[in-house]
Write a protein that holds these residues in place. Structure first.
Motif, PDB file in Angstrom:
ATOM      1  N   LEU A  18       0.835  -1.195   0.000  1.00 36.14           N
ATOM      2  CA  LEU A  18       0.000   0.000   0.000  1.00 36.14           C
ATOM      3  C   LEU A  18       0.871   1.248   0.000  1.00 36.14           C
ATOM      4  O   LEU A  18       1.977   1.233   0.547  1.00 36.14           O
ATOM      5  N   LEU A  19       0.379   2.309  -0.601  1.00 31.18           N
ATOM      6  CA  LEU A  19       1.073   3.594  -0.570  1.00 31.18           C
ATOM      7  C   LEU A  19       0.744   4.291   0.743  1.00 31.18           C
ATOM      8  O   LEU A  19      -0.384   4.212   1.230  1.00 31.18           O
ATOM      9  N   HIS A  20       1.737   4.966   1.310  1.00 33.40           N
ATOM     10  CA  HIS A  20       1.565   5.670   2.580  1.00 33.40           C
ATOM     11  C   HIS A  20       2.039   7.110   2.441  1.00 33.40           C
ATOM     12  O   HIS A  20       2.940   7.399   1.657  1.00 33.40           O
ATOM     13  N   TRP A  21       1.444   7.989   3.242  1.00 33.88           N
ATOM     14  CA  TRP A  21       1.913   9.361   3.376  1.00 33.88           C
ATOM     15  C   TRP A  21       2.719   9.423   4.658  1.00 33.88           C
ATOM     16  O   TRP A  21       2.222   9.102   5.725  1.00 33.88           O
ATOM     17  N   TYR A  22       3.979   9.804   4.541  1.00 32.05           N
ATOM     18  CA  TYR A  22       4.862   9.911   5.698  1.00 32.05           C
ATOM     19  C   TYR A  22       5.316  11.346   5.905  1.00 32.05           C
ATOM     20  O   TYR A  22       5.428  12.110   4.945  1.00 32.05           O
ATOM     21  N   SER A  88       0.469  18.061  -2.089  1.00 28.51           N
ATOM     22  CA  SER A  88       1.448  19.145  -1.927  1.00 28.51           C
ATOM     23  C   SER A  88       0.759  20.498  -1.914  1.00 28.51           C
ATOM     24  O   SER A  88       1.085  21.368  -1.108  1.00 28.51           O
ATOM     25  N   ARG A  89      -0.214  20.679  -2.812  1.00 31.50           N
ATOM     26  CA  ARG A  89      -0.952  21.944  -2.873  1.00 31.50           C
ATOM     27  C   ARG A  89      -1.689  22.189  -1.552  1.00 31.50           C
ATOM     28  O   ARG A  89      -1.642  23.279  -0.993  1.00 31.50           O
ATOM     29  N   ILE A  94      -0.835  24.712   5.194  1.00 33.44           N
ATOM     30  CA  ILE A  94      -0.907  24.337   6.611  1.00 33.44           C
ATOM     31  C   ILE A  94       0.288  24.946   7.351  1.00 33.44           C
ATOM     32  O   ILE A  94       1.436  24.705   6.992  1.00 33.44           O
ATOM     33  N   ALA A  95      -0.018  25.707   8.376  1.00 29.87           N
ATOM     34  CA  ALA A  95       1.048  26.319   9.180  1.00 29.87           C
ATOM     35  C   ALA A  95       1.700  25.258  10.063  1.00 29.87           C
ATOM     36  O   ALA A  95       1.066  24.257  10.414  1.00 29.87           O
ATOM     37  N   PRO A  96       2.971  25.458  10.426  1.00 30.22           N
ATOM     38  CA  PRO A  96       3.626  24.509  11.348  1.00 30.22           C
ATOM     39  C   PRO A  96       2.824  24.373  12.634  1.00 30.22           C
ATOM     40  O   PRO A  96       2.173  25.315  13.086  1.00 30.22           O
TER      41      PRO A  96
END
Length: 113
Positions: A18-22, A88-89, A94-96
């Motif tokens: 599966l693809l993951h967002w890290y 990415s867009r 999103i602020a830190p």
């Protein structure tokens, strides 16, 4: 939504990966010194307790944000490129922010917080 079942080297991968967002941690940033210390102390506590672990370098650690539940081999490069562009867009605005990490849990396949 159903719980993710972690797969180990001895488990069947017939369903595909599966693809993951890290999120990777910038370990050179002194704001992450407390996290580095938590990881170091947790590793030592697990070793002292006899857990059969081999701690990895901090550079291998990451924060998992989400996963795409469709098998990775069914998602072509064009669709992957669109996913990366859109995420990415959206992330650009999103602020830190600060994240609280704790409750270290040890599994056969990982140590998670």
């Amino acid at each position: 939504m159903r719980a993710f079942t972690f797969k180990q080297g001895t488990s069947s991968w017939n369903s595909g990966t599966l693809l993951h967002w890290y999120v990777e941690v910038d370990w050179d940033d002194p704001r992450h010194d407390a996290l580095a210390q938590l990881v170091t102390d947790s590793n030592q506590a697990l070793l002292n307790a006899g857990f059969p672990i081999t701690p990895v370098e901090h550079s291998w650690l990451h924060i998992t944000i989400d996963q795409i539940s469709s098998p990775a081999h069914l998602i072509g490069q064009a669709e992957r490129d669109k996913l990366v562009a859109e995420v990415s867009r959206r992330f650009a605005s999103i602020a830190p922010f600060t994240v609280v990490i704790g409750s270290v849990l040890s599994y056969a396949s990982e140590v998670a917080a």
